[in-house]
Design a protein around this motif. Structure first.
Motif, PDB file in Angstrom:
ATOM      1  N   THR A   1      -5.603   1.931   1.918  1.00 22.57           N
ATOM      2  CA  THR A   1      -4.163   1.794   1.759  1.00 22.57           C
ATOM      3  C   THR A   1      -3.787   0.515   2.474  1.00 22.57           C
ATOM      4  O   THR A   1      -4.284   0.239   3.546  1.00 22.57           O
ATOM      5  CB  THR A   1      -3.408   2.976   2.385  1.00 22.57           C
ATOM      6  OG1 THR A   1      -4.007   3.249   3.632  1.00 22.57           O
ATOM      7  CG2 THR A   1      -3.499   4.179   1.499  1.00 22.57           C
ATOM      8  N   THR A   2      -2.924  -0.266   1.872  1.00 29.15           N
ATOM      9  CA  THR A   2      -2.558  -1.510   2.527  1.00 29.15           C
ATOM     10  C   THR A   2      -1.538  -1.230   3.614  1.00 29.15           C
ATOM     11  O   THR A   2      -0.749  -0.296   3.508  1.00 29.15           O
ATOM     12  CB  THR A   2      -1.942  -2.510   1.527  1.00 29.15           C
ATOM     13  OG1 THR A   2      -0.856  -1.875   0.898  1.00 29.15           O
ATOM     14  CG2 THR A   2      -2.954  -2.951   0.502  1.00 29.15           C
TER      15      THR A   2
ATOM     16  N   HIS B   1       1.044  -2.786   4.316  1.00 29.77           N
ATOM     17  CA  HIS B   1       2.425  -2.955   3.868  1.00 29.77           C
ATOM     18  C   HIS B   1       2.783  -2.030   2.715  1.00 29.77           C
ATOM     19  O   HIS B   1       3.610  -2.349   1.881  1.00 29.77           O
ATOM     20  CB  HIS B   1       2.679  -4.411   3.466  1.00 29.77           C
ATOM     21  CG  HIS B   1       2.592  -5.330   4.638  1.00 29.77           C
ATOM     22  ND1 HIS B   1       3.444  -5.230   5.703  1.00 29.77           N
ATOM     23  CD2 HIS B   1       1.726  -6.312   4.933  1.00 29.77           C
ATOM     24  CE1 HIS B   1       3.116  -6.146   6.611  1.00 29.77           C
ATOM     25  NE2 HIS B   1       2.080  -6.803   6.171  1.00 29.77           N
ATOM     26  N   GLY B   2       2.135  -0.872   2.718  1.00 31.59           N
ATOM     27  CA  GLY B   2       2.491   0.121   1.717  1.00 31.59           C
ATOM     28  C   GLY B   2       2.142  -0.362   0.327  1.00 31.59           C
ATOM     29  O   GLY B   2       1.152  -1.058   0.140  1.00 31.59           O
ATOM     30  N   THR B   3       3.001  -0.023  -0.635  1.00 34.22           N
ATOM     31  CA  THR B   3       2.635  -0.328  -2.004  1.00 34.22           C
ATOM     32  C   THR B   3       3.297  -1.610  -2.532  1.00 34.22           C
ATOM     33  O   THR B   3       3.168  -1.912  -3.689  1.00 34.22           O
ATOM     34  CB  THR B   3       3.000   0.842  -2.932  1.00 34.22           C
ATOM     35  OG1 THR B   3       4.358   1.172  -2.697  1.00 34.22           O
ATOM     36  CG2 THR B   3       2.113   2.033  -2.685  1.00 34.22           C
TER      37      THR B   3
ATOM     38  N   ALA C   1       0.940  -7.118  -3.099  1.00 35.99           N
ATOM     39  CA  ALA C   1       0.677  -8.359  -2.380  1.00 35.99           C
ATOM     40  C   ALA C   1       0.708  -9.505  -3.372  1.00 35.99           C
ATOM     41  O   ALA C   1       0.340  -9.349  -4.522  1.00 35.99           O
ATOM     42  CB  ALA C   1      -0.677  -8.272  -1.716  1.00 35.99           C
TER      43      ALA C   1
ATOM     44  N   ASP D   1       9.670   0.795   0.739  1.00 37.53           N
ATOM     45  CA  ASP D   1       9.242   0.574  -0.637  1.00 37.53           C
ATOM     46  C   ASP D   1      10.183   1.228  -1.643  1.00 37.53           C
ATOM     47  O   ASP D   1      10.360   0.730  -2.741  1.00 37.53           O
ATOM     48  CB  ASP D   1       7.845   1.154  -0.840  1.00 37.53           C
ATOM     49  CG  ASP D   1       6.791   0.174  -0.378  1.00 37.53           C
ATOM     50  OD1 ASP D   1       7.104  -1.030  -0.290  1.00 37.53           O
ATOM     51  OD2 ASP D   1       5.671   0.612  -0.101  1.00 37.53           O
TER      52      ASP D   1
END
Lengths: 294, 286
Positions: free
Chosen positions: B3-4, B6-8, B11, B32
């Motif tokens: 999971t990144t 910065h959420g979904t 990028a 988000d």
């Protein structure tokens, strides 16, 4: 009660019970696999392929917003390639635990329980990642199973459990405090007993037994500390147990924070506000995911 | 499980960079779930400055010649001045269940049975009136024998006039429990509701500019300060100054509340951050 008195009380109460939850076979096998020096992705793949219901559940979870995959993952091989061994292994454990306990805990909302456990696994991993732990992924599992004792209490203590629930509502306290008052021991003691019976790896047993009292952990102190903080975050950010808890936490004052600070001084430079708000996004995903699994 | 952090937010398309920039400059975090809202608001500003992509707009905000003015315009686009009664329930719950009992114990022990609360950007009055109702509900129990005073300030005379008048539409009181509606409001012709004079008497409305050092130094002896959804309009330097004033204005052990999703990270390290269910608050150490 002293630790030995607690252990004796639990042993006396639970060892004669007939319908205690047993460990699902698949979990036993995955844990065995983990104990090998060179577990291969093929071994794991074979394990999962034997259970198509499990395999399809894994595919469903992988495609949920939590994993933020860019293109749809259609089969186990793609999932393995995309997520890697550790993550898929954790998914196997998550999905099989959730299915296994689906009918248990009648006096208890199991959806809420798993949302909290799953959330705690994810937050444990995020904290471990922030602190630069090499095995952040392994922290997930510790977070996932930390409250297993609660399932046992909700199933096996049919007389006392309603009294515990009542205290939560009237006193605004935690399960831990309510159990201590009603039973004289807690879900940590019960979970620890079960973890030993199930021959869980030591770090998981420690996380289960000491996630409310991380300073008392005998080993894997950092794992226990991360799970303690993750549990707090979940209870503070809408992944608790649906009862309003009068919680007021200053994270840097928490014993767990101090334990982690000893090896990761960078913990003090974490932007806690932002971390908190970012978690909220994950929490929504967790709720949605659990809703689809039930 | 990748999971990144910065959420979904995808990028690379510039959205997450824009969100980071807003967080750094305004101290407010957009989740988000607000992505589509943000995209549409960004689009309006992008059209105005002729930026063709989020990346280009991000670059404009970072390096453009009138970046400061553009940031202000963007903030106006992405914030709403809307306020309502009982708007941030977790905050008021923390006030009732955590802070008040603690203050009553601490101040009661030294026999000083007075509470002073400041709603520092009170707009049309919903926040200070909500606080007053909460305290009044405790008047015969926890706060029996206690006095309390609420100072409510804003920079805008027009909103202060409306606050003093205290007449509200159904919309402004949509989150107000029925119990409070019946007890603390009086029905007006045309369907609006007026706040009862019993509530009004606890509140002192004043015009105060938070930038104005000479006014700020005179607000002393406060137990709790609310400053919600206003710091976003300040640059870093002003924000630091205002927060330092708040720190000085508070009694030891006093609390500062800021708005939902707002952050004081990097602004002040004297306050102690506390988490309560559903929010954060800042305490001046005892």
């Amino acid at each position: 009660m002293t630790p030995s008195e607690r252990a004796a009380a639990i042993e006396a109460r639970l060892s004669r019970m007939k319908d205690l939850p047993t460990l699902p076979v698949i979990i036993l096998k995955v844990l065995e696999l983990m104990n090998r020096s060179d577990p291969s992705i093929q071994d794991l793949s074979n394990l999962i392929s034997a259970d198509q219901v499990l395999a399809s559940k894994i595919i469903k979870v992988v495609n949920s917003p939590l994993y933020a995959v860019r293109t749809e993952i259609r089969n186990l091989q793609q999932a393995m390639a995309y997520l890697g061994f550790e993550a898929v292994k954790n998914l196997v454990l998550t999905c099989s635990l959730i299915s296994h306990f689906a009918g248990k805990g009648a006096a208890f909302n199991m959806k809420t329980f798993w949302a909290h456990s799953f959330g705690c696994g994810i937050v444990s991993k995020l904290i471990a990642g922030k602190l630069g732990f090499e095995s952040a992924e392994s922290l997930y599992l510790a977070g996932l199973v930390h409250d297993l004792g609660e399932v046992v209490i909700s199933t096996a203590y049919t007389v006392e459990f309603p009294a515990i629930l009542k205290l939560l509502q009237t006193d605004g306290c935690s399960f831990y405090t309510a159990e201590e008052k009603v039973l004289g021991y807690t879900h940590c003691d019960v979970g620890g007993w079960l973890a030993v019976k199930w021959r869980f790896p030591e770090s998981l047993t420690q996380a289960i037994r000491y996630h409310h009292t991380p300073s008392m952990a005998k080993s894997a102190k950092e794992v226990v500390a991360v799970v303690n903080l993750a549990d707090l975050f979940c209870r503070l950010r809408s992944l608790g147990y649906e009862f309003f808890e009068e919680l007021d936490v200053s994270f840097p004052d928490e014993p767990a924070w101090q334990i982690l600070k000893a090896s990761s001084p960078a913990i003090d430079s974490i932007d806690l506000e932002r971390f908190t708000y970012e978690l909220d996004e994950k929490m929504d995903d967790v709720h949605n995911l659990i809703a689809t699994m039930y | 499980m990748e999971t990144t952090y910065h959420g979904t937010a995808r990028a690379g398309d510039g959205m997450s960079q824009l969100r980071d920039l807003i967080y750094e400059t305004c101290g407010i975090y957009f989740a988000d779930s607000k992505r589509y809202f943000l995209e549409s608001r960004f689009a309006r500003r992008m059209e105005a400055v002729g930026a063709k992509s989020f990346k280009e707009y991000h670059s404009y905000l970072r390096h453009g010649s009138d970046r400061q003015a553009e940031i202000q315009k963007l903030i106006e686009e992405i914030t709403t001045n809307e306020t309502s009664f009982f708007r941030n329930m977790p905050q008021f719950q923390a006030l009732q269940t955590l802070i008040l009992p603690r203050m009553v114990a601490a101040k009661g022990a030294i026999g000083f049975k007075r509470l002073k609360i400041w709603s520092s950007a009170c707009s049309t009055g919903e926040e200070p009136y909500t606080i007053a109702m909460i305290l009044m509900e405790k008047a015969t129990t926890l706060l029996a024998g206690w006095g309390f005073e609420i100072i409510a300030t804003d920079i805008n005379d027009q909103v202060l006039a409306r606050a003093r008048e205290g007449i509200y539409s159904e919309y402004a009181i949509r989150a107000t429990p029925e119990y409070h509606k019946k007890k603390y409001f009086v029905a007006q012709p045309g369907g609006s509701l007026a706040i009862s004079p019993d509530v009004k008497k606890y509140i002192k409305f004043q015009n105060v500019n938070l930038y104005d050092d000479s006014r700020m130094v005179f607000l002393k002896g406060l137990d709790i300060i609310f400053c919600c959804n206003v710091l976003i309009y300040f640059d870093q330097t002003s924000k630091k100054k205002v927060i330092q004033h708040f720190y000085n204005n508070l009694n030891r052990g006093g609390y500062l509340f800021i708005g939902h999703s707002e952050s004081l990270f990097g602004i002040n390290d004297e306050f102690k951050l506390h988490h309560f269910p559903g929010g954060v608050m800042y305490q001046k150490p005892l």
